[in-house]
Design an enzyme around this catalytic site. Structure first.
Site, PDB file in Angstrom:
ATOM      1  N   TYR A  97      -1.613  55.304  12.928  1.00 33.07           N
ATOM      2  CA  TYR A  97      -2.230  55.809  13.627  1.00 33.07           C
ATOM      3  C   TYR A  97      -1.938  55.877  15.303  1.00 33.07           C
ATOM      4  O   TYR A  97      -1.847  57.198  16.109  1.00 33.07           O
ATOM      5  CB  TYR A  97      -3.775  55.938  13.779  1.00 33.07           C
ATOM      6  CG  TYR A  97      -4.337  56.155  15.090  1.00 33.07           C
ATOM      7  CD1 TYR A  97      -5.261  58.334  14.252  1.00 33.07           C
ATOM      8  CD2 TYR A  97      -5.288  55.829  16.226  1.00 33.07           C
ATOM      9  CE1 TYR A  97      -5.409  58.687  16.015  1.00 33.07           C
ATOM     10  CE2 TYR A  97      -5.762  56.139  17.173  1.00 33.07           C
ATOM     11  CZ  TYR A  97      -7.041  57.630  17.009  1.00 33.07           C
ATOM     12  OH  TYR A  97      -7.062  58.498  18.034  1.00 33.07           O
ATOM     13  N   GLU A 117     -14.734  61.195  17.802  1.00 34.00           N
ATOM     14  CA  GLU A 117     -15.205  60.450  19.182  1.00 34.00           C
ATOM     15  C   GLU A 117     -16.640  59.847  18.653  1.00 34.00           C
ATOM     16  O   GLU A 117     -17.050  58.362  19.306  1.00 34.00           O
ATOM     17  CB  GLU A 117     -14.710  60.406  19.974  1.00 34.00           C
ATOM     18  CG  GLU A 117     -13.017  60.379  20.435  1.00 34.00           C
ATOM     19  CD  GLU A 117     -12.349  59.090  20.642  1.00 34.00           C
ATOM     20  OE1 GLU A 117     -13.772  58.211  21.108  1.00 34.00           O
ATOM     21  OE2 GLU A 117     -11.383  58.946  20.254  1.00 34.00           O
ATOM     22  N   TRP A 146     -12.724  52.230  16.534  1.00 38.08           N
ATOM     23  CA  TRP A 146     -11.606  53.027  16.195  1.00 38.08           C
ATOM     24  C   TRP A 146     -11.102  52.710  14.191  1.00 38.08           C
ATOM     25  O   TRP A 146     -11.770  53.837  13.456  1.00 38.08           O
ATOM     26  CB  TRP A 146     -10.970  53.487  17.229  1.00 38.08           C
ATOM     27  CG  TRP A 146     -10.242  54.467  16.882  1.00 38.08           C
ATOM     28  CD1 TRP A 146      -9.131  54.900  16.051  1.00 38.08           C
ATOM     29  CD2 TRP A 146     -10.479  56.290  16.193  1.00 38.08           C
ATOM     30  NE1 TRP A 146      -8.849  56.105  15.852  1.00 38.08           N
ATOM     31  CE2 TRP A 146      -9.673  56.415  15.770  1.00 38.08           C
ATOM     32  CE3 TRP A 146     -12.414  56.542  16.338  1.00 38.08           C
ATOM     33  CZ2 TRP A 146      -9.817  58.013  16.204  1.00 38.08           C
ATOM     34  CZ3 TRP A 146     -12.074  58.301  15.935  1.00 38.08           C
ATOM     35  CH2 TRP A 146     -11.257  58.636  16.052  1.00 38.08           C
TER      36      TRP A 146
END
Length: 204
Positions: free
Chosen positions: A21, A43, A51
């Protein structure tokens, strides 16, 4: 240089999914409305979580939220919200799910007003990624004046879970800001890709 030997931002650690990522997505300027909505939705679900947790559930989110199509998500009613609350593959938080639906509706309104969600967002940085030059993670801001103004505008339009810290993180993720550390191989790649010969220090 082999990928494992590259110098990266330390936040991505050693997890292959997180590294991928970091290397391929984080900070790359996005201009596709569906992808921009996808990242906004994810988000909003991060609050209180990592995350990496969201990344591991990303494909489950994609299936649950109709491929992150804002038009489909905007049409969700109580039955769909109840269905999502029973989906163990995502984060089952009613307030966040309901916010995703409201946020999708605001995205559609922004598309009508500005022609695209992309045009609205990039207008906040005059169409070009902001280039920071942070040497250490402690130098990277958690919010700035633009994030605060954008957050305020989105809230005024009816969005939820779009506080300035969340919005700054979103701006980093979708490439409105290049906040890779200067020592990271992606910092110079992204700066060069967008014709930036220099960088501005992060706002204090």
């Amino acid at each position: 240089m082999a990928p494992a030997q590259l110098t990266r931002c330390p936040w991505c650690g050693d997890d292959p999914l997180y590294r991928d990522y970091h290397d391929r997505e984080w900070g790359v300027p996005l201009h596709d409305d569906r992808r921009l909505f996808e990242m906004l939705l994810l988000e909003a679900f991060i609050a209180g979580l990592s995350w990496l947790t969201i990344l591991k559930k990303r494909e489950n989110f994609r299936a649950a939220f109709d491929g992150f199509d804002p038009r489909k998500v905007a049409a969700y009613g109580p039955d769909k919200v109840a269905e999502l609350m029973n989906d163990a593959g995502i984060i089952r938080n009613r307030r966040k799910i309901e916010a995703a639906v409201k946020n999708a509706r605001v995205v559609l309104e922004l598309q009508k007003e500005f022609g695209s969600f992309d045009r609205y967002l990039w207008g906040w940085v005059e169409g070009q990624p902001v280039q920071h030059a942070c040497a250490e993670l402690k130098d990277v801001p958690t919010q700035d004046e633009t994030a605060r103004a954008l957050s305020k505008d989105l809230k005024k339009r009816g969005m939820g879970f779009v506080g300035p810290v969340t919005i700054y993180s979103y701006m980093q993720a979708v490439g409105l800001i290049n906040d890779h550390l200067v020592s990271c191989f992606r910092h110079s790649e992204l700066r060069t890709a967008h014709g930036q010969s220099g960088s501005n220090p992060a706002p204090g």
